[in-house]
Design a protein around this motif. Structure first.
Motif, PDB file in Angstrom:
ATOM      1  N   ILE A  70       0.898  -1.146   0.000  1.00 17.02           N
ATOM      2  CA  ILE A  70       0.000   0.000   0.000  1.00 17.02           C
ATOM      3  C   ILE A  70       0.944   1.204   0.000  1.00 17.02           C
ATOM      4  O   ILE A  70       1.603   1.493   0.989  1.00 17.02           O
ATOM      5  N   SER A  71       1.031   1.874  -1.131  1.00 19.42           N
ATOM      6  CA  SER A  71       2.015   2.934  -1.321  1.00 19.42           C
ATOM      7  C   SER A  71       1.824   4.082  -0.320  1.00 19.42           C
ATOM      8  O   SER A  71       0.704   4.419   0.051  1.00 19.42           O
ATOM      9  N   ASP A  72       2.948   4.647   0.109  1.00 18.13           N
ATOM     10  CA  ASP A  72       2.959   5.779   1.045  1.00 18.13           C
ATOM     11  C   ASP A  72       2.168   5.476   2.321  1.00 18.13           C
ATOM     12  O   ASP A  72       1.406   6.311   2.817  1.00 18.13           O
ATOM     13  N   SER A  73       2.333   4.269   2.830  1.00 14.52           N
ATOM     14  CA  SER A  73       1.582   3.831   3.994  1.00 14.52           C
ATOM     15  C   SER A  73       2.432   2.883   4.826  1.00 14.52           C
ATOM     16  O   SER A  73       3.351   2.255   4.316  1.00 14.52           O
ATOM     17  N   ASP A  74       2.084   2.778   6.093  1.00 13.63           N
ATOM     18  CA  ASP A  74       2.749   1.788   6.938  1.00 13.63           C
ATOM     19  C   ASP A  74       1.806   0.612   7.201  1.00 13.63           C
ATOM     20  O   ASP A  74       1.897  -0.056   8.224  1.00 13.63           O
ATOM     21  N   HIS A  75       0.920   0.346   6.251  1.00 17.35           N
ATOM     22  CA  HIS A  75      -0.048  -0.738   6.402  1.00 17.35           C
ATOM     23  C   HIS A  75       0.680  -2.058   6.665  1.00 17.35           C
ATOM     24  O   HIS A  75       1.707  -2.356   6.057  1.00 17.35           O
ATOM     25  N   LYS A  76       0.127  -2.855   7.553  1.00 21.78           N
ATOM     26  CA  LYS A  76       0.743  -4.110   7.985  1.00 21.78           C
ATOM     27  C   LYS A  76       0.966  -5.101   6.849  1.00 21.78           C
ATOM     28  O   LYS A  76       1.847  -5.949   6.935  1.00 21.78           O
ATOM     29  N   ILE A  77       0.212  -5.002   5.749  1.00 22.44           N
ATOM     30  CA  ILE A  77       0.335  -5.984   4.668  1.00 22.44           C
ATOM     31  C   ILE A  77       1.717  -5.950   4.034  1.00 22.44           C
ATOM     32  O   ILE A  77       2.205  -6.975   3.555  1.00 22.44           O
ATOM     33  N   THR A  78       2.372  -4.797   4.048  1.00 22.21           N
ATOM     34  CA  THR A  78       3.700  -4.718   3.448  1.00 22.21           C
ATOM     35  C   THR A  78       4.669  -5.633   4.179  1.00 22.21           C
ATOM     36  O   THR A  78       5.288  -6.513   3.567  1.00 22.21           O
ATOM     37  N   ASN A  79       4.810  -5.442   5.483  1.00 20.06           N
ATOM     38  CA  ASN A  79       5.739  -6.287   6.249  1.00 20.06           C
ATOM     39  C   ASN A  79       5.306  -7.742   6.257  1.00 20.06           C
ATOM     40  O   ASN A  79       6.139  -8.645   6.151  1.00 20.06           O
ATOM     41  N   GLU A  80       3.997  -7.995   6.385  1.00 21.40           N
ATOM     42  CA  GLU A  80       3.512  -9.374   6.377  1.00 21.40           C
ATOM     43  C   GLU A  80       3.861 -10.074   5.076  1.00 21.40           C
ATOM     44  O   GLU A  80       4.295 -11.229   5.079  1.00 21.40           O
ATOM     45  N   SER A  81       3.680  -9.390   3.949  1.00 23.21           N
ATOM     46  CA  SER A  81       3.991 -10.019   2.664  1.00 23.21           C
ATOM     47  C   SER A  81       5.496 -10.228   2.500  1.00 23.21           C
ATOM     48  O   SER A  81       5.923 -11.273   1.993  1.00 23.21           O
ATOM     49  N   VAL A  82       6.296  -9.270   2.938  1.00 21.60           N
ATOM     50  CA  VAL A  82       7.754  -9.441   2.856  1.00 21.60           C
ATOM     51  C   VAL A  82       8.177 -10.664   3.666  1.00 21.60           C
ATOM     52  O   VAL A  82       8.970 -11.485   3.204  1.00 21.60           O
ATOM     53  N   LEU A  83       7.631 -10.804   4.874  1.00 27.31           N
ATOM     54  CA  LEU A  83       7.996 -11.939   5.733  1.00 27.31           C
ATOM     55  C   LEU A  83       7.569 -13.273   5.130  1.00 27.31           C
ATOM     56  O   LEU A  83       8.273 -14.271   5.274  1.00 27.31           O
ATOM     57  N   ARG A  84       6.452 -13.307   4.461  1.00 25.59           N
ATOM     58  CA  ARG A  84       5.934 -14.560   3.901  1.00 25.59           C
ATOM     59  C   ARG A  84       6.559 -14.936   2.567  1.00 25.59           C
ATOM     60  O   ARG A  84       6.583 -16.124   2.215  1.00 25.59           O
ATOM     61  N   LEU A  85       7.039 -13.972   1.817  1.00 24.36           N
ATOM     62  CA  LEU A  85       7.389 -14.224   0.419  1.00 24.36           C
ATOM     63  C   LEU A  85       8.880 -14.172   0.098  1.00 24.36           C
ATOM     64  O   LEU A  85       9.246 -14.388  -1.061  1.00 24.36           O
ATOM     65  N   ASN A  86       9.721 -13.908   1.081  1.00 25.63           N
ATOM     66  CA  ASN A  86      11.128 -13.662   0.768  1.00 25.63           C
ATOM     67  C   ASN A  86      12.075 -14.483   1.632  1.00 25.63           C
ATOM     68  O   ASN A  86      11.695 -15.002   2.678  1.00 25.63           O
ATOM     69  N   SER A  87      13.318 -14.541   1.176  1.00 28.60           N
ATOM     70  CA  SER A  87      14.361 -15.260   1.912  1.00 28.60           C
ATOM     71  C   SER A  87      14.753 -14.480   3.168  1.00 28.60           C
ATOM     72  O   SER A  87      14.474 -13.283   3.286  1.00 28.60           O
ATOM     73  N   GLU A  88      15.415 -15.154   4.088  1.00 24.49           N
ATOM     74  CA  GLU A  88      15.833 -14.509   5.337  1.00 24.49           C
ATOM     75  C   GLU A  88      16.756 -13.320   5.086  1.00 24.49           C
ATOM     76  O   GLU A  88      16.664 -12.311   5.781  1.00 24.49           O
ATOM     77  N   ILE A  89      17.630 -13.434   4.112  1.00 28.26           N
ATOM     78  CA  ILE A  89      18.564 -12.342   3.808  1.00 28.26           C
ATOM     79  C   ILE A  89      17.801 -11.107   3.324  1.00 28.26           C
ATOM     80  O   ILE A  89      18.057  -9.987   3.766  1.00 28.26           O
ATOM     81  N   VAL A  90      16.855 -11.314   2.422  1.00 29.20           N
ATOM     82  CA  VAL A  90      16.057 -10.203   1.896  1.00 29.20           C
ATOM     83  C   VAL A  90      15.217  -9.591   3.021  1.00 29.20           C
ATOM     84  O   VAL A  90      15.143  -8.366   3.148  1.00 29.20           O
ATOM     85  N   ILE A  91      14.613 -10.443   3.835  1.00 31.78           N
ATOM     86  CA  ILE A  91      13.808  -9.947   4.955  1.00 31.78           C
ATOM     87  C   ILE A  91      14.664  -9.082   5.870  1.00 31.78           C
ATOM     88  O   ILE A  91      14.257  -7.979   6.256  1.00 31.78           O
ATOM     89  N   ARG A  92      15.852  -9.548   6.196  1.00 31.83           N
ATOM     90  CA  ARG A  92      16.750  -8.784   7.073  1.00 31.83           C
ATOM     91  C   ARG A  92      17.092  -7.428   6.466  1.00 31.83           C
ATOM     92  O   ARG A  92      16.995  -6.393   7.135  1.00 31.83           O
ATOM     93  N   ASP A  93      17.471  -7.412   5.194  1.00 31.40           N
ATOM     94  CA  ASP A  93      17.819  -6.150   4.532  1.00 31.40           C
ATOM     95  C   ASP A  93      16.628  -5.191   4.493  1.00 31.40           C
ATOM     96  O   ASP A  93      16.775  -3.983   4.707  1.00 31.40           O
ATOM     97  N   PHE A  94      15.443  -5.724   4.224  1.00 31.83           N
ATOM     98  CA  PHE A  94      14.248  -4.901   4.166  1.00 31.83           C
ATOM     99  C   PHE A  94      13.948  -4.304   5.539  1.00 31.83           C
ATOM    100  O   PHE A  94      13.677  -3.108   5.657  1.00 31.83           O
ATOM    101  N   ILE A  95      14.039  -5.125   6.581  1.00 32.97           N
ATOM    102  CA  ILE A  95      13.739  -4.660   7.943  1.00 32.97           C
ATOM    103  C   ILE A  95      14.767  -3.625   8.412  1.00 32.97           C
ATOM    104  O   ILE A  95      14.407  -2.645   9.055  1.00 32.97           O
ATOM    105  N   VAL A  96      16.022  -3.818   8.057  1.00 30.74           N
ATOM    106  CA  VAL A  96      17.052  -2.856   8.427  1.00 30.74           C
ATOM    107  C   VAL A  96      16.693  -1.473   7.835  1.00 30.74           C
ATOM    108  O   VAL A  96      16.843  -0.449   8.498  1.00 30.74           O
ATOM    109  N   GLU A  97      16.179  -1.487   6.607  1.00 30.58           N
ATOM    110  CA  GLU A  97      15.876  -0.218   5.949  1.00 30.58           C
ATOM    111  C   GLU A  97      14.514   0.357   6.334  1.00 30.58           C
ATOM    112  O   GLU A  97      14.369   1.547   6.549  1.00 30.58           O
ATOM    113  N   PHE A  98      13.504  -0.496   6.426  1.00 32.37           N
ATOM    114  CA  PHE A  98      12.135   0.007   6.583  1.00 32.37           C
ATOM    115  C   PHE A  98      11.472  -0.378   7.911  1.00 32.37           C
ATOM    116  O   PHE A  98      10.320  -0.025   8.130  1.00 32.37           O
ATOM    117  N   GLY A  99      12.210  -1.084   8.763  1.00 31.49           N
ATOM    118  CA  GLY A  99      11.676  -1.402  10.086  1.00 31.49           C
ATOM    119  C   GLY A  99      10.757  -2.501  10.157  1.00 31.49           C
ATOM    120  O   GLY A  99       9.871  -2.997   9.936  1.00 31.49           O
TER     121      GLY A  99
END
Length: 189
Positions: free
Chosen positions: A160-189
């Protein structure tokens, strides 16, 4: 017209199988087209609009060569995973999905009347939005599990663009490798 809340709740809890499969097929068609054009991408995102108005899917994708800074730059992860910064946006190709979203929204509207003077989503509107977002994530997940992306293992997200909607983090956690998840979380929390 409002119908019995138990009936509405039951309808809201139903799996959206037709929508999930249509999303997976539309992604497959789009990725096949990109592959046939020799477009090698590292990131693929589905953007369904605002939580209160999920009625069409926009796709964004990005290639390594599109990232605006070098991999050594401190903002590299921001540009790599920040979908709003990506170069390629596709507004068509999901017609069947969009019709199914329209149908689901019309069916919901026939069972639930919104308070036009209140701009805050009520519990049933939130449940409807969450059900559609879950179907979108499941469609992307199904496409990935069916091998649509081959061995690429791209960064995948529902945003959901320009939003902190929970679906963004939930989808990243469900759809990506641990390395990608870590990099994403480091940048976007």
């Amino acid at each position: 017209m409002n119908i019995d809340n138990a009936i509405l709740s039951k309808w809201l809890s139903q799996e959206r199988t037709e929508l999930i499969l249509a999303i997976a097929q539309s992604i497959s068609n789009h990725v096949s087209l990109l592959n046939s054009q020799g477009i090698d991408f590292y990131g693929y995102a589905l953007l369904p609009g605002e939580p209160y108005d999920i009625n069409s899917i926009v796709v964004a994708f990005n290639r390594e060569s599109d990232i605006e800074v070098s991999s050594e730059h401190e903002a590299y992860r921001y540009y790599k995973y920040g979908v709003d910064e990506w170069s390629h946006w596709v507004y068509d190709g999901f017609d069947i999905v969009n019709k199914l979203l329209e149908k689901a929204n019309a069916e919901f509207s026939s069972m639930h009347t919104s308070d036009e003077d209140n701009y805050i989503m009520d519990e049933y509107e939130i449940l409807h939005s969450d059900a559609l977002l879950e179907a979108i994530v499941r469609g992307l997940e199904t496409a990935s599990h069916n091998g649509v992306f081959g061995t690429k293992n791209p960064f995948l997200v529902v945003l959901i663009s320009d939003s902190d909607h929970k679906i963004t983090n939930e989808s990243v956690l469900r759809l990506n490798s641990e390395i990608v998840i870590r990099d994403f979380i480091v940048e976007f929390g």
